[in-house]
Design a protein around this motif. Structure first.
Motif, PDB file in Angstrom:
ATOM      1  N   TYR A   1     101.179 124.030  38.762  1.00  0.00           N
ATOM      2  CA  TYR A   1     100.224 123.429  39.683  1.00  0.00           C
ATOM      3  C   TYR A   1      98.778 123.803  39.364  1.00  0.00           C
ATOM      4  CZ  TYR A   1     100.790 128.085  41.766  1.00  0.00           C
ATOM      5  OH  TYR A   1     100.867 129.445  41.964  1.00  0.00           O
ATOM      6  N   GLU A   2      98.533 124.522  38.259  1.00  0.00           N
ATOM      7  CA  GLU A   2      97.190 124.979  37.923  1.00  0.00           C
ATOM      8  C   GLU A   2      96.538 124.132  36.848  1.00  0.00           C
ATOM      9  OE1 GLU A   2      97.674 129.724  38.954  1.00  0.00           O
ATOM     10  OE2 GLU A   2      98.083 129.042  36.910  1.00  0.00           O
ATOM     11  N   ASN A   3      96.946 122.870  36.737  1.00  0.00           N
ATOM     12  CA  ASN A   3      96.440 121.974  35.698  1.00  0.00           C
ATOM     13  C   ASN A   3      95.663 120.806  36.293  1.00  0.00           C
ATOM     14  OD1 ASN A   3      97.845 123.019  33.036  1.00  0.00           O
ATOM     15  ND2 ASN A   3      99.398 123.100  34.662  1.00  0.00           N
ATOM     16  N   PHE A   4      94.819 121.106  37.271  1.00  0.00           N
ATOM     17  CA  PHE A   4      94.020 120.087  37.956  1.00  0.00           C
ATOM     18  C   PHE A   4      94.935 118.998  38.516  1.00  0.00           C
ATOM     19  CE2 PHE A   4      90.066 117.234  37.906  1.00  0.00           C
ATOM     20  CZ  PHE A   4      89.489 117.920  38.955  1.00  0.00           C
ATOM     21  N   ASN A   5      96.039 119.435  39.124  1.00  0.00           N
ATOM     22  CA  ASN A   5      97.076 118.486  39.536  1.00  0.00           C
ATOM     23  C   ASN A   5      97.751 118.863  40.852  1.00  0.00           C
ATOM     24  OD1 ASN A   5      98.288 120.770  38.444  1.00  0.00           O
ATOM     25  ND2 ASN A   5     100.003 119.654  37.536  1.00  0.00           N
TER      26      ASN A   5
ATOM     27  N   THR B   1     128.914 117.117  84.745  1.00  0.00           N
ATOM     28  CA  THR B   1     127.533 117.226  85.239  1.00  0.00           C
ATOM     29  C   THR B   1     126.499 117.439  84.144  1.00  0.00           C
ATOM     30  OG1 THR B   1     127.819 119.612  85.592  1.00  0.00           O
ATOM     31  CG2 THR B   1     128.313 118.132  87.457  1.00  0.00           C
ATOM     32  N   PHE B   2     126.895 117.431  82.892  1.00  0.00           N
ATOM     33  CA  PHE B   2     125.914 117.646  81.826  1.00  0.00           C
ATOM     34  C   PHE B   2     126.421 117.094  80.499  1.00  0.00           C
ATOM     35  CE2 PHE B   2     128.672 121.324  81.696  1.00  0.00           C
ATOM     36  CZ  PHE B   2     128.865 121.558  80.335  1.00  0.00           C
ATOM     37  N   THR B   3     125.486 116.877  79.597  1.00  0.00           N
ATOM     38  CA  THR B   3     125.809 116.516  78.212  1.00  0.00           C
ATOM     39  C   THR B   3     125.208 117.572  77.290  1.00  0.00           C
ATOM     40  OG1 THR B   3     123.827 115.137  78.012  1.00  0.00           O
ATOM     41  CG2 THR B   3     125.842 114.048  78.716  1.00  0.00           C
ATOM     42  N   TRP B   4     125.759 117.734  76.121  1.00  0.00           N
ATOM     43  CA  TRP B   4     125.307 118.756  75.192  1.00  0.00           C
ATOM     44  C   TRP B   4     125.454 118.275  73.754  1.00  0.00           C
ATOM     45  CZ3 TRP B   4     129.023 120.339  71.748  1.00  0.00           C
ATOM     46  CH2 TRP B   4     130.355 120.066  72.099  1.00  0.00           C
ATOM     47  N   GLY B   5     124.791 118.949  72.859  1.00  0.00           N
ATOM     48  CA  GLY B   5     124.895 118.598  71.456  1.00  0.00           C
ATOM     49  C   GLY B   5     124.494 119.756  70.560  1.00  0.00           C
ATOM     50  N   THR B   6     125.047 119.781  69.363  1.00  0.00           N
ATOM     51  CA  THR B   6     124.655 120.734  68.329  1.00  0.00           C
ATOM     52  C   THR B   6     124.423 119.961  67.041  1.00  0.00           C
ATOM     53  OG1 THR B   6     126.960 121.151  67.687  1.00  0.00           O
ATOM     54  CG2 THR B   6     125.990 122.601  69.367  1.00  0.00           C
ATOM     55  N   GLU B   7     123.626 120.534  66.151  1.00  0.00           N
ATOM     56  CA  GLU B   7     123.343 119.849  64.894  1.00  0.00           C
ATOM     57  C   GLU B   7     123.065 120.865  63.798  1.00  0.00           C
ATOM     58  OE1 GLU B   7     119.735 117.610  64.811  1.00  0.00           O
ATOM     59  OE2 GLU B   7     118.677 119.011  66.108  1.00  0.00           O
ATOM     60  N   VAL B   8     123.315 120.454  62.578  1.00  0.00           N
ATOM     61  CA  VAL B   8     122.960 121.235  61.406  1.00  0.00           C
ATOM     62  C   VAL B   8     122.476 120.258  60.346  1.00  0.00           C
ATOM     63  CG1 VAL B   8     125.344 121.191  60.531  1.00  0.00           C
ATOM     64  CG2 VAL B   8     123.751 122.943  59.722  1.00  0.00           C
ATOM     65  N   GLY B   9     121.421 120.643  59.634  1.00  0.00           N
ATOM     66  CA  GLY B   9     120.844 119.753  58.640  1.00  0.00           C
ATOM     67  C   GLY B   9     120.542 120.479  57.341  1.00  0.00           C
ATOM     68  N   PHE B  10     120.662 119.750  56.233  1.00  0.00           N
ATOM     69  CA  PHE B  10     120.352 120.271  54.909  1.00  0.00           C
ATOM     70  C   PHE B  10     119.439 119.267  54.209  1.00  0.00           C
ATOM     71  CE2 PHE B  10     124.641 121.376  56.167  1.00  0.00           C
ATOM     72  CZ  PHE B  10     124.670 122.751  56.025  1.00  0.00           C
ATOM     73  N   GLN B  11     118.436 119.779  53.482  1.00  0.00           N
ATOM     74  CA  GLN B  11     117.518 118.902  52.762  1.00  0.00           C
ATOM     75  C   GLN B  11     117.147 119.530  51.429  1.00  0.00           C
ATOM     76  OE1 GLN B  11     113.908 117.958  54.904  1.00  0.00           O
ATOM     77  NE2 GLN B  11     113.534 116.122  53.710  1.00  0.00           N
ATOM     78  N   HIS B  12     117.150 118.714  50.384  1.00  0.00           N
ATOM     79  CA  HIS B  12     116.755 119.159  49.045  1.00  0.00           C
ATOM     80  C   HIS B  12     115.821 118.100  48.468  1.00  0.00           C
ATOM     81  CE1 HIS B  12     117.875 119.976  44.572  1.00  0.00           C
ATOM     82  NE2 HIS B  12     116.773 120.628  44.925  1.00  0.00           N
ATOM     83  N   GLN B  13     114.628 118.530  48.075  1.00  0.00           N
ATOM     84  CA  GLN B  13     113.625 117.621  47.525  1.00  0.00           C
ATOM     85  C   GLN B  13     113.088 118.189  46.211  1.00  0.00           C
ATOM     86  OE1 GLN B  13     111.183 117.951  51.168  1.00  0.00           O
ATOM     87  NE2 GLN B  13     111.246 115.720  51.275  1.00  0.00           N
ATOM     88  N   VAL B  14     112.878 117.304  45.251  1.00  0.00           N
ATOM     89  CA  VAL B  14     112.265 117.681  43.982  1.00  0.00           C
ATOM     90  C   VAL B  14     111.122 116.719  43.707  1.00  0.00           C
ATOM     91  CG1 VAL B  14     112.565 117.920  41.489  1.00  0.00           C
ATOM     92  CG2 VAL B  14     114.399 118.628  43.033  1.00  0.00           C
ATOM     93  N   PHE B  15     109.931 117.264  43.556  1.00  0.00           N
ATOM     94  CA  PHE B  15     108.760 116.478  43.170  1.00  0.00           C
ATOM     95  C   PHE B  15     108.100 117.151  41.970  1.00  0.00           C
ATOM     96  CE2 PHE B  15     109.359 115.559  47.662  1.00  0.00           C
ATOM     97  CZ  PHE B  15     109.263 114.169  47.682  1.00  0.00           C
ATOM     98  N   ASN B  16     107.283 116.406  41.264  1.00  0.00           N
ATOM     99  CA  ASN B  16     106.583 116.948  40.107  1.00  0.00           C
ATOM    100  C   ASN B  16     105.081 116.798  40.281  1.00  0.00           C
ATOM    101  OD1 ASN B  16     108.481 117.728  37.657  1.00  0.00           O
ATOM    102  ND2 ASN B  16     109.422 115.975  38.683  1.00  0.00           N
ATOM    103  N   TRP B  17     104.327 117.815  39.895  1.00  0.00           N
ATOM    104  CA  TRP B  17     102.864 117.727  39.878  1.00  0.00           C
ATOM    105  C   TRP B  17     102.452 116.930  38.644  1.00  0.00           C
ATOM    106  CZ3 TRP B  17     104.573 123.053  40.942  1.00  0.00           C
ATOM    107  CH2 TRP B  17     104.389 123.429  42.268  1.00  0.00           C
ATOM    108  N   TYR B  18     102.709 115.624  38.661  1.00  0.00           N
ATOM    109  CA  TYR B  18     102.478 114.808  37.475  1.00  0.00           C
ATOM    110  C   TYR B  18     101.043 114.322  37.359  1.00  0.00           C
ATOM    111  CZ  TYR B  18     102.935 110.730  40.617  1.00  0.00           C
ATOM    112  OH  TYR B  18     102.782 109.804  41.621  1.00  0.00           O
ATOM    113  N   GLY B  19     100.176 114.697  38.316  1.00  0.00           N
ATOM    114  CA  GLY B  19      98.823 114.149  38.349  1.00  0.00           C
ATOM    115  C   GLY B  19      97.815 114.841  37.459  1.00  0.00           C
ATOM    116  N   ALA B  20      98.246 115.613  36.471  1.00  0.00           N
ATOM    117  CA  ALA B  20      97.294 116.241  35.547  1.00  0.00           C
ATOM    118  C   ALA B  20      96.607 115.176  34.706  1.00  0.00           C
ATOM    119  CB  ALA B  20      98.012 117.243  34.656  1.00  0.00           C
ATOM    120  N   PRO B  21      95.274 115.226  34.544  1.00  0.00           N
ATOM    121  CA  PRO B  21      94.583 114.227  33.722  1.00  0.00           C
ATOM    122  C   PRO B  21      94.857 114.462  32.235  1.00  0.00           C
ATOM    123  CG  PRO B  21      93.041 115.902  34.470  1.00  0.00           C
ATOM    124  CD  PRO B  21      94.343 116.202  35.146  1.00  0.00           C
TER     125      PRO B  21
END
Length: 483
Positions: free
Chosen positions: A325-329, A69-89
C-alpha cells in the motif's frame, strides 16, 4: 411462492456472481435461515499496473423461533474479502522488476454472532446484541460489541420509550503510515440512554426525546458527555396527498475499521479510529402524492459533524516502499469538522401495474474547518431505478447512478526534495453508471437473465487512481424451490 432461491451468473472480466437464500422449517415454531453471496473477478482493468482481481463472499446463518409471548432469533455470519491496491501509477521511480515484486493483495476477514428478542407484553419491549471480529492479512484486528435493550411503558395514557445502548470497539494496526515501527491502538466504550415520548393528536404525530451518551476513550484516558435532542414531527395537511415534517436528530457515530473498509476497500491498515460527533441534523420537508400513481418527498437539512471521517489519498515519498500500500496506491483518513446543507428530492411513479420508476437527487454544500477540501464528498448525487414487466414471461430493469465531481489530495514527492514535490488538489470527474437487465421466466421456478453494467462511462475513476471495469456483460439463471 418458494422458500429457497439460488442464482448463478458469469460475465466478462471472468466475473462470477452466486446467491443462495434458503429457509428450513425445523418445527412449527422454529426456522433455520441460510444466505450465501459471492462476487469475484479476475480483473483486466485498463491502466491497472498491478493485479486488480477481487473476491467477496459472505455466509449468514440465522435461527428464529416464537413462543406464546415473545419471538427470538440468533445469527452467525462469516465474511472473506480480497481486494488489491491496483491503483499504483505507471510513473513511479521503479523498474519493471520492482513493479512485478509488489504484492498488492489485502484480505479482510469477519465473523459475527448475535441475537435478538421481541416481547409482546410488559415493560421490556425488545433487545439485540451483536459481536463482530474483523481483521486482515496485515495483523490488524478489531472487536465490536453492540447491545441495544429497549423498554416501553405508559404514563398518564402517554407512551414512553426508554432505549439504552452499549457500543464498545477496540482494535489495533501494526504500524502508522509515516512510522512503520509505531503501533496504533484504539478503544472506545459509548454508553447511551434515549428517553422519548410519542404523541398523536388528529393529523399531528410527534416523537420527542433526548439522547445522552457518555464516551470513554480507553487509550487516551479521555471521557466526554454528549447531549442530542431528538424531535420528529409530522402533520398531515391534506391526508395522504400532502404532509409536512420537521425535526432535529444527531448522535455519536462510532467509526469502525469494518465500516470504513466497506466504504473504501483500498484503505491502508494504518488508520486512526475515532468517533464522529454528529451534533445535530435539522431538517424540514414535505411528502405525499400528486396523484394516486405519483408520490414525492422533498427535504432540506443542515448538519453539523465534529471529527467527520474523510477518505484521502496517501502520499508518496522517496523512501523505498516495503508494503503493497506504499506505492501511491492507498487511502487514509482525515478528520474534519464539517457543516453540510443538503437539498433532497424524490419522485416515484407507478406508471402501470407493469412499470415502476423511482428517481431521486441530492445537492450538498460542504463547509470544512481544517482540511483544504472535504475530500471525496460529491456535491451532486442522483439515482434512477425502473422495473418493467414486459409480458408474463419477459421482464426488465434499469438503474442509473450519477455521482458528481469529487476532490482528493495529490501529494507526490519522488525525490524527497521541495523542488521535486507535486502537491495539488486533484479533481475527479463526475460519472454516470448505467445498468440494464433483461430476464425470461421459463416457469414459476426457473428464470434466465442477462445484465449489462457500466454502459455509459467506460473505466471512470471511483477513487483517485482507481479506474473501474468498463462495459460488463453477465448472463445466468435463477431457480426457486422448496426442500
Amino acid at each position: 411462492m418458494f422458500n429457497n432461491y439460488a442464482a448463478l451468473g458469469f460475465g466478462n472480466y471472468a466475473n462470477i456472481m452466486a446467491e443462495f437464500y434458503g429457509g428450513l422449517q425445523v418445527n412449527r415454531n422454529q426456522e433455520l435461515g441460510i444466505s450465501l453471496t459471492h462476487n469475484s473477478s479476475q480483473g483486466g482493468i485498463d491502466n491497472a499496473t498491478l493485479d486488480d482481481k477481487y473476491y467477496d463472499t459472505a455466509l449468514n446463518l440465522d435461527y428464529t423461533g416464537s413462543a406464546r409471548t415473545f419471538t427470538w432469533g440468533t445469527e452467525v455470519g462469516f465474511q472473506h474479502q480480497v481486494f488489491n491496491w491496483y491503483g499504483a501509477p505507471d510513473f513511479l521511480p521503479l523498474t519493471g522488476e520492482e513493479y512485478s515484486a509488489i504484492d498488492p493483495q489485502h484480505s479482510y476477514y469477519a465473523i459475527s454472532v448475535g441475537g435478538n428478542i421481541d416481547v409482546e407484553d410488559g415493560v421490556f419491549d425488545k433487545a439485540a446484541i451483536k459481536y463482530r471480529r474483523f481483521g486482515d492479512n496485515y495483523s490488524s484486528g478489531e472487536n465490536h460489541l453492540l447491545l441495544t435493550p429497549e423498554f416501553e411503558f405508559e404514563v398518564s395514557d402517554e407512551l414512553i420509550n426508554l432505549d439504552f445502548s452499549l457500543d464498545y470497539v477496540n482494535g489495533n494496526f501494526d504500524q502508522q503510515f509515516v512510522n512503520p515501527t509505531a503501533e496504533v491502538k484504539y478503544s472506545y466504550l459509548n454508553l447511551g440512554v434515549h428517553p422519548s415520548i410519542n404523541y398523536t393528536e388528529g393529523d399531528l404525530s410527534l416523537d420527542a426525546g433526548v439522547e445522552l451518551v457518555y464516551s470513554m476513550d480507553g487509550e487516551n484516558d479521555d471521557n466526554n458527555f454528549y447531549v442530542y435532542p431528538k424531535i420528529h414531527a409530522n402533520y398531515r395537511v391534506a391526508g395522504e396527498y400532502f404532509s409536512v415534517y420537521a425535526g432535529t436528530d444527531g448522535g455519536l457515530q462510532q467509526n469502525t475499521y469494518y465500516d470504513l473498509a466497506q466504504g473504501n476497500p483500498f484503505l491502508s491498515p494504518t488508520l486512526s479510529i475515532t468517533p464522529t460527533d454528529k451534533q445535530y441534523d435539522i431538517y424540514v420537508g414535505g411528502k405525499g402524492k400528486f396523484t394516486e400513481n405519483i408520490s414525492y418527498d422533498v427535504k432540506g437539512s443542515y448538519t453539523s459533524e465534529q471529527n467527520k471521517a474523510l477518505y484521502v489519498h496517501n502520499p508518496y515519498s522517496v523512501f523505498t516502499p516495503q508494503e503493497g500500500y506504499e506505492n501511491f496506491n492507498s487511502f487514509g483518513l482525515a478528520y474534519d469538522n464539517v457543516n453540510t446543507i443538503q437539498l433532497f428530492g424524490e419522485l416515484q411513479f407507478a406508471v402501470s401495474e407493469s412499470l415502476n420508476v423511482r428517481l431521486n437527487a441530492s445537492f450538498s454544500s460542504f463547509d470544512g474547518k481544517y482540511e483544504q477540501e472535504t475530500w471525496n464528498l460529491p456535491q451532486l448525487k442522483g439515482t434512477l431505478m425502473a422495473d418493467y414487466q414486459i409480458t408474463e414471461k419477459w421482464f426488465a430493469g434499469a438503474s442509473l447512478f450519477y455521482v458528481g465531481e469529487r476532490k482528493d489530495y495529490y501529494n507526490y514527492n519522488p525525490t524527497n526534495s521541495e523542488a521535486g514535490a507535486t502537491q495539488r488538489v486533484e479533481e475527479l470527474g463526475a460519472f454516470l453508471d448505467a445498468n440494464l437487465r433483461v430476464g425470461y421466466k421459463l416457469n414459476d421456478q426457473l428464470s434466465f437473465f442477462v445484465r449489462g453494467n457500466n454502459l455509459a462511462e467506460g473505466n471512470y475513476q471511483r477513487w483517485m487512481g482507481y479506474s473501474v471495469q468498463s462495459l460488463q456483460v453477465m448472463g445466468g439463471a435463477s431457480y426457486q424451490f422448496d426442500w
